[in-house]
Design an enzyme around this catalytic site. Sequence first.
Site, PDB file in Angstrom:
ATOM      1  N   GLN A  28       0.828  -1.216   0.000  1.00 43.90           N
ATOM      2  CA  GLN A  28       0.000   0.000   0.000  1.00 43.90           C
ATOM      3  C   GLN A  28       0.860   1.263   0.000  1.00 43.90           C
ATOM      4  O   GLN A  28       0.620   2.185  -0.783  1.00 43.90           O
ATOM      5  CB  GLN A  28      -0.952   0.018   1.212  1.00 43.90           C
ATOM      6  CG  GLN A  28      -1.955   1.156   1.133  1.00 43.90           C
ATOM      7  CD  GLN A  28      -2.721   1.410   2.420  1.00 43.90           C
ATOM      8  OE1 GLN A  28      -2.423   0.825   3.469  1.00 43.90           O
ATOM      9  NE2 GLN A  28      -3.699   2.282   2.355  1.00 43.90           N
ATOM     10  N   TYR A  80       1.685  -7.339  16.434  1.00 40.45           N
ATOM     11  CA  TYR A  80       2.156  -6.279  15.531  1.00 40.45           C
ATOM     12  C   TYR A  80       2.688  -5.091  16.352  1.00 40.45           C
ATOM     13  O   TYR A  80       3.790  -4.591  16.108  1.00 40.45           O
ATOM     14  CB  TYR A  80       0.984  -5.861  14.645  1.00 40.45           C
ATOM     15  CG  TYR A  80       1.216  -4.696  13.725  1.00 40.45           C
ATOM     16  CD1 TYR A  80       2.120  -4.767  12.674  1.00 40.45           C
ATOM     17  CD2 TYR A  80       0.490  -3.515  13.885  1.00 40.45           C
ATOM     18  CE1 TYR A  80       2.294  -3.692  11.803  1.00 40.45           C
ATOM     19  CE2 TYR A  80       0.657  -2.445  13.013  1.00 40.45           C
ATOM     20  CZ  TYR A  80       1.566  -2.534  11.980  1.00 40.45           C
ATOM     21  OH  TYR A  80       1.732  -1.477  11.120  1.00 40.45           O
TER      22      TYR A  80
HETATM   23  P1  NAD Z   1       1.495  -3.904   2.815  1.00 37.48           P
HETATM   24  O1  NAD Z   1       1.127  -5.196   3.454  1.00 37.48           O
HETATM   25  O2  NAD Z   1       0.541  -3.274   1.898  1.00 37.48           O
HETATM   26  O3  NAD Z   1       2.871  -4.074   2.032  1.00 37.48           O
HETATM   27  C1  NAD Z   1       3.942  -4.805   2.544  1.00 37.48           C
HETATM   28  C2  NAD Z   1       4.693  -5.388   1.370  1.00 37.48           C
HETATM   29  O4  NAD Z   1       5.776  -6.172   1.885  1.00 37.48           O
HETATM   30  C3  NAD Z   1       3.829  -6.346   0.513  1.00 37.48           C
HETATM   31  O5  NAD Z   1       3.854  -5.958  -0.845  1.00 37.48           O
HETATM   32  C4  NAD Z   1       4.470  -7.706   0.725  1.00 37.48           C
HETATM   33  O6  NAD Z   1       4.424  -8.544  -0.429  1.00 37.48           O
HETATM   34  C5  NAD Z   1       5.905  -7.321   1.080  1.00 37.48           C
HETATM   35  N1  NAD Z   1       6.588  -8.389   1.812  1.00 37.48           N
HETATM   36  C6  NAD Z   1       6.067  -9.213   2.752  1.00 37.48           C
HETATM   37  N2  NAD Z   1       6.992 -10.096   3.158  1.00 37.48           N
HETATM   38  C7  NAD Z   1       8.118  -9.830   2.450  1.00 37.48           C
HETATM   39  C8  NAD Z   1       9.417 -10.406   2.421  1.00 37.48           C
HETATM   40  N3  NAD Z   1       9.723 -11.459   3.184  1.00 37.48           N
HETATM   41  N4  NAD Z   1      10.327  -9.869   1.586  1.00 37.48           N
HETATM   42  C9  NAD Z   1      10.024  -8.821   0.791  1.00 37.48           C
HETATM   43  N5  NAD Z   1       8.808  -8.233   0.764  1.00 37.48           N
HETATM   44  C10 NAD Z   1       7.868  -8.739   1.597  1.00 37.48           C
HETATM   45  O7  NAD Z   1       1.911  -2.915   3.984  1.00 37.48           O
HETATM   46  P2  NAD Z   1       1.874  -1.323   3.978  1.00 37.48           P
HETATM   47  O8  NAD Z   1       0.540  -0.918   4.452  1.00 37.48           O
HETATM   48  O9  NAD Z   1       2.406  -0.812   2.719  1.00 37.48           O
HETATM   49  O10 NAD Z   1       2.871  -1.038   5.178  1.00 37.48           O
HETATM   50  C11 NAD Z   1       4.241  -0.764   4.972  1.00 37.48           C
HETATM   51  C12 NAD Z   1       4.870  -0.491   6.323  1.00 37.48           C
HETATM   52  O11 NAD Z   1       4.203   0.617   6.939  1.00 37.48           O
HETATM   53  C13 NAD Z   1       4.760  -1.635   7.316  1.00 37.48           C
HETATM   54  O12 NAD Z   1       5.893  -1.657   8.128  1.00 37.48           O
HETATM   55  C14 NAD Z   1       3.580  -1.263   8.156  1.00 37.48           C
HETATM   56  O13 NAD Z   1       3.634  -1.821   9.430  1.00 37.48           O
HETATM   57  C15 NAD Z   1       3.724   0.239   8.220  1.00 37.48           C
HETATM   58  N6  NAD Z   1       2.455   0.908   8.520  1.00 37.48           N
HETATM   59  C16 NAD Z   1       1.431   0.885   7.626  1.00 37.48           C
HETATM   60  C17 NAD Z   1       0.232   1.524   7.933  1.00 37.48           C
HETATM   61  C18 NAD Z   1      -0.935   1.531   6.974  1.00 37.48           C
HETATM   62  O14 NAD Z   1      -2.013   1.993   7.345  1.00 37.48           O
HETATM   63  N7  NAD Z   1      -0.763   1.042   5.750  1.00 37.48           N
HETATM   64  C19 NAD Z   1       0.106   2.183   9.158  1.00 37.48           C
HETATM   65  C20 NAD Z   1       1.146   2.149  10.065  1.00 37.48           C
HETATM   66  C21 NAD Z   1       2.352   1.534   9.723  1.00 37.48           C
HETATM   67  C1  AKB Z   2      -3.052  -1.500  10.882  1.00 37.35           C
HETATM   68  O1  AKB Z   2      -4.267  -1.240  11.016  1.00 37.35           O
HETATM   69  O2  AKB Z   2      -2.508  -2.535  11.257  1.00 37.35           O
HETATM   70  C2  AKB Z   2      -2.177  -0.443  10.242  1.00 37.35           C
HETATM   71  C3  AKB Z   2      -1.535   0.383  11.295  1.00 37.35           C
HETATM   72  C4  AKB Z   2      -2.271   1.449  11.967  1.00 37.35           C
HETATM   73  O3  AKB Z   2      -0.397   0.137  11.627  1.00 37.35           O
HETATM   74  N1  AKB Z   2      -2.977   0.345   9.352  1.00 37.35           N
END
Ligand code: NAD
Ligand code: AKB
Length: 330
Positions: free
Chosen positions: A24, A154
């Site tokens: 994402q 998490y």
């Molecule tokens: P996501 O799940 O959409 O994307 C994560 C990507 O990592 C996926 O494309 C997946 O295929 C890849 N992945 C998984 N395992 C892997 C591996 N072993 N090697 C290589 N790639 C791998 O997550 P996101 O929402 O894009 O989140 C990215 C980061 O931001 C994460 O650390 C998440 O905790 C953090 N985060 C996201 C949000 C949110 O709302 N999206 C909020 C807070 C924190």
């Molecule tokens: C989740 O809901 O797990 C994420 C985050 C807030 O880290 N969008």
Amino acid sequence: MFAYSTNRTYMKKEKILVIGASGQIGVELTLALRKIYGGANVVASDLREENELLKGSGPYVSLDVMNKEMLHVQIIRQNITQVYLLAAILSATGEKNPPLAWNLNMQSLLNVLDIAKEEKLTKVYWPSSIAVFGPTSPKNECPQYTIIEPTTVYGISKYAGEFWCNYYYQRYGVDVRSLRYPGLISYKSSPGGGTTDYAVEIFHAAKEKQKYTSFLREDTHLPMMYMPDAIRATIELMEAPAEKIKVRTSYNLSGMSFSPIEIGDEIRKHIPGFQLDVKPDYRQQIADSWPKSIDDSKASEDWGWKPEFDLAKMTADMLMNLNASAGSEG
Ligand code: NAD
Ligand code: AKB
């Protein structure tokens, strides 16, 4: 550190690896970094296939961040100077398989930090989350420094990760920077298994069916942010001079806060017949453990953070962009 490019933009001489680029955040962050540094200087990588939106904009390598040897080889082979580590298992999926979530979220970070130390990378970015906070943290305007007792695997992995970042900075001088993102809302790429995902699903359902059943109760307020703000915050943090970065665990970051009923009301201003139902599931308990809103004054003080999007502005922009993409598909 600057080179002048033929398309008349200044590009910085860095070579960046984005791990988890098909996710994402990864898709939009990779595209934004390619605009600044040039397509060829931002290598996208993921375990899954290259996202359609990335194709043709720069190099892509298939990579498992858990394979430290292969990761190290890629970093040397591609002359990487900075890593953005986005691979993780998010809150809702994490509760289905806690050991897997712990393993990926921790080991990926340790692999990257270790290689960063060895190869003297200039910077590392690793996101944390509002999920570090637990039921004993203040619910409103949750401060940077407060009681932090996460109850999801998490959240535990993010809190532990924050301290590993601080450790590698203090002990080895690795310039690793981090933000505690709220729930992120975007139209380009889909969310990957979080508790805040309802706030993205609701837009797609409103557009397609004019109705949505939320998996969170109607009065569940959570901290949220529109993706353009999250991308800008990430880039501003990474571009800030090192002496301005006073928090070496992870910065609180805030955009807006709303509940399903409030976002439903906002969507109804654009789609009058929109109908919201609720059927809370296991994710309700996770949401109830998190704060409703976040105090990000430390990020404002240290490196000038200021969000642009509130609920009304984000809703209008989301619906406009979803309409535009539906128009171009049809
Ligand atoms: P996501 O799940 O959409 O994307 C994560 C990507 O990592 C996926 O494309 C997946 O295929 C890849 N992945 C998984 N395992 C892997 C591996 N072993 N090697 C290589 N790639 C791998 O997550 P996101 O929402 O894009 O989140 C990215 C980061 O931001 C994460 O650390 C998440 O905790 C953090 N985060 C996201 C949000 C949110 O709302 N999206 C909020 C807070 C924190
Ligand atoms: C989740 O809901 O797990 C994420 C985050 C807030 O880290 N969008």
